[in-house]
Design a protein around this motif. Structure first.
Motif, PDB file in Angstrom:
ATOM      1  N   PHE A  10     118.797  83.536  -2.982  1.00  0.00           N
ATOM      2  CA  PHE A  10     120.044  84.219  -3.335  1.00  0.00           C
ATOM      3  C   PHE A  10     119.974  84.778  -4.755  1.00  0.00           C
ATOM      4  N   ALA A  11     119.424  84.004  -5.686  1.00  0.00           N
ATOM      5  CA  ALA A  11     119.320  84.475  -7.072  1.00  0.00           C
ATOM      6  C   ALA A  11     118.395  85.692  -7.160  1.00  0.00           C
ATOM      7  N   LEU A  12     117.243  85.614  -6.515  1.00  0.00           N
ATOM      8  CA  LEU A  12     116.316  86.744  -6.529  1.00  0.00           C
ATOM      9  C   LEU A  12     116.925  87.972  -5.856  1.00  0.00           C
ATOM     10  N   ALA A  13     117.614  87.754  -4.753  1.00  0.00           N
ATOM     11  CA  ALA A  13     118.251  88.873  -4.058  1.00  0.00           C
ATOM     12  C   ALA A  13     119.272  89.555  -4.964  1.00  0.00           C
ATOM     13  N   ALA A  14     120.058  88.770  -5.689  1.00  0.00           N
ATOM     14  CA  ALA A  14     121.060  89.349  -6.593  1.00  0.00           C
ATOM     15  C   ALA A  14     120.395  90.192  -7.677  1.00  0.00           C
ATOM     16  N   VAL A  15     119.320  89.679  -8.247  1.00  0.00           N
ATOM     17  CA  VAL A  15     118.622  90.410  -9.308  1.00  0.00           C
ATOM     18  C   VAL A  15     118.014  91.694  -8.763  1.00  0.00           C
ATOM     19  N   PHE A  16     117.358  91.606  -7.607  1.00  0.00           N
ATOM     20  CA  PHE A  16     116.691  92.789  -7.058  1.00  0.00           C
ATOM     21  C   PHE A  16     117.692  93.829  -6.548  1.00  0.00           C
ATOM     22  N   VAL A  17     118.819  93.391  -6.001  1.00  0.00           N
ATOM     23  CA  VAL A  17     119.846  94.355  -5.584  1.00  0.00           C
ATOM     24  C   VAL A  17     120.394  95.081  -6.808  1.00  0.00           C
ATOM     25  N   VAL A  52     112.695  99.878  -2.480  1.00  0.00           N
ATOM     26  CA  VAL A  52     111.881  98.696  -2.182  1.00  0.00           C
ATOM     27  C   VAL A  52     112.602  97.428  -2.649  1.00  0.00           C
ATOM     28  N   GLU A  53     113.198  97.480  -3.834  1.00  0.00           N
ATOM     29  CA  GLU A  53     113.897  96.299  -4.346  1.00  0.00           C
ATOM     30  C   GLU A  53     115.112  95.940  -3.496  1.00  0.00           C
ATOM     31  N   VAL A  54     115.892  96.931  -3.101  1.00  0.00           N
ATOM     32  CA  VAL A  54     117.077  96.651  -2.279  1.00  0.00           C
ATOM     33  C   VAL A  54     116.667  96.130  -0.902  1.00  0.00           C
ATOM     34  N   LEU A  55     115.690  96.766  -0.275  1.00  0.00           N
ATOM     35  CA  LEU A  55     115.234  96.301   1.037  1.00  0.00           C
ATOM     36  C   LEU A  55     114.586  94.919   0.942  1.00  0.00           C
ATOM     37  N   GLY A  56     113.833  94.689  -0.125  1.00  0.00           N
ATOM     38  CA  GLY A  56     113.229  93.371  -0.325  1.00  0.00           C
ATOM     39  C   GLY A  56     114.279  92.294  -0.488  1.00  0.00           C
ATOM     40  N   ALA A  57     115.349  92.611  -1.226  1.00  0.00           N
ATOM     41  CA  ALA A  57     116.441  91.647  -1.400  1.00  0.00           C
ATOM     42  C   ALA A  57     117.084  91.318  -0.059  1.00  0.00           C
ATOM     43  N   GLY A  79     106.077  90.615  -0.826  1.00  0.00           N
ATOM     44  CA  GLY A  79     106.148  92.031  -1.172  1.00  0.00           C
ATOM     45  C   GLY A  79     106.796  92.262  -2.531  1.00  0.00           C
ATOM     46  N   LEU A  80     107.860  91.509  -2.807  1.00  0.00           N
ATOM     47  CA  LEU A  80     108.504  91.635  -4.124  1.00  0.00           C
ATOM     48  C   LEU A  80     107.608  91.079  -5.229  1.00  0.00           C
ATOM     49  N   ALA A  81     106.828  90.045  -4.920  1.00  0.00           N
ATOM     50  CA  ALA A  81     105.874  89.523  -5.907  1.00  0.00           C
ATOM     51  C   ALA A  81     104.830  90.592  -6.236  1.00  0.00           C
ATOM     52  N   ILE A  82     104.363  91.303  -5.224  1.00  0.00           N
ATOM     53  CA  ILE A  82     103.410  92.388  -5.459  1.00  0.00           C
ATOM     54  C   ILE A  82     104.054  93.485  -6.297  1.00  0.00           C
TER      55      ILE A  82
END
Length: 124
Positions: A10-17, A52-57, A79-82
């Motif tokens: 959830f935290a990573l998703a918030a940051v990437f969104v 990519v960030e939004v879809l990854g989130a 994928g987000l790590a890459i």
């Protein structure tokens, strides 16, 4: 440990969104003021990174929450790590200081931990 991985997702998703929406909505000139590396990249590449960030989130959360193809969660995290590894390399190539590189490093490590946790000992 499962609760920790969900909290991390959830935290990573918030940051990437937030990061992705910023790249998609902020005008290029203002984006360059906030993130100087954007000046080195074509605007289409910056927009692609935002998508990519939004879809990854979404991939970090939706498959696990909906119970549909939960194997996509660790794939999205990898994928987000890459993506963050490439961001780190971009900062290094630019000669940026640690303060500019640190967010990419932290997100790389956290995304890698989530991918490892969900691929390995704590699958959904």
């Amino acid at each position: 440990m499962n609760v920790v991985l969900w909290a991390l997702a959830f935290a990573l998703a918030a940051v990437f969104v937030a990061s992705g929406i910023m790249k998609l909505t902020v005008p290029r000139e203002k984006l360059i003021e906030r993130t100087p590396y954007a000046a080195d990249l074509p605007h289409s590449v910056v927009l692609t990174i935002g998508v990519v960030e939004v879809l990854g989130a979404a991939g970090l959360l939706l498959p696990g929450l909906l119970g549909i193809a939960p194997v996509l969660v660790p794939i999205a995290a990898a994928g987000l790590a890459i993506t963050m590894a490439l961001a780190f390399l971009t900062h290094i190539r630019r000669g940026d200081q640690l303060a500019q590189t640190l967010p990419a490093i932290v997100l790389l490590v956290l995304s890698t931990l989530l991918a490892w946790g969900r691929f390995g000992p704590y699958p959904l």
